[in-house]
Design a protein around this motif. Structure first.
Motif, PDB file in Angstrom:
ATOM      1  N   TYR A  19      42.302  35.903  31.976  1.00  0.00           N
ATOM      2  CA  TYR A  19      43.163  37.060  31.821  1.00  0.00           C
ATOM      3  C   TYR A  19      44.393  36.924  32.700  1.00  0.00           C
ATOM      4  O   TYR A  19      44.289  36.475  33.846  1.00  0.00           O
ATOM      5  N   GLU A  69      41.514  42.435  41.831  1.00  0.00           N
ATOM      6  CA  GLU A  69      41.865  42.901  40.487  1.00  0.00           C
ATOM      7  C   GLU A  69      42.188  44.394  40.496  1.00  0.00           C
ATOM      8  O   GLU A  69      42.919  44.859  39.612  1.00  0.00           O
ATOM      9  N   TRP A  78      47.069  44.398  32.157  1.00  0.00           N
ATOM     10  CA  TRP A  78      46.177  43.286  31.811  1.00  0.00           C
ATOM     11  C   TRP A  78      46.374  42.859  30.368  1.00  0.00           C
ATOM     12  O   TRP A  78      46.622  43.686  29.489  1.00  0.00           O
ATOM     13  N   ALA A  94      47.404  39.201  34.566  1.00  0.00           N
ATOM     14  CA  ALA A  94      47.552  40.558  35.070  1.00  0.00           C
ATOM     15  C   ALA A  94      48.852  40.668  35.848  1.00  0.00           C
ATOM     16  O   ALA A  94      49.345  39.674  36.397  1.00  0.00           O
TER      17      ALA A  94
END
Length: 124
Positions: free
Chosen positions: A95, A108, A114, A97
């Motif tokens: 992912y 995170e 995201w 972000a």
């Protein structure tokens, strides 16, 4: 708002290389620090690498140091993760972000935006 879309994932052999891209749209991407996270099967999502708004400051988790390189091209609103010497333990959904700050972190919880993720599978 920043929209993020990852691409470049796939199935590769151990030892191969792969480059992930994260295309940003919406707000000016250069105003945001960004990072790559990954989630392996049965594990929590975790940081892989991050970089500041200019790309001058980077962070890598120990397990990818020397193998992965994070970079960004603010003119193209794109962030990259060049992965080499891939191992089976790198298999995960990756992912990208972004956070509303010039400076990146490893948590995170600090990232507001995201992508949906791209699957990387490394066969041994």
């Amino acid at each position: 708002q920043v929209q993020l879309v990852e691409s470049g994932g796939g199935l590769v052999q151990a030892g191969d290389s792969l480059r992930l891209s994260c295309a940003a749209s919406g707000r000016t991407f250069r105003n945001y620090a960004a990072g790559w996270f990954r989630q392996a099967p049965g594990k929590e999502r975790a940081i892989v690498a991050s970089l500041s708004w200019s790309g001058s400051k980077t962070y890598y988790v120990e397990s990818v140091k020397g193998r992965f390189t994070i970079s960004r091209d603010n003119a193209k609103n794109t962030m990259y993760l060049q992965m080499s010497s891939l191992k089976s333990e790198d298999t995960a959904v990756y992912y990208c972000a972004a956070r509303s700050s010039p400076w990146a972190t490893a948590s995170e919880n600090d990232y507001e935006y995201w992508g949906r993720g791209t699957q990387v599978t490394v066969s041994s």
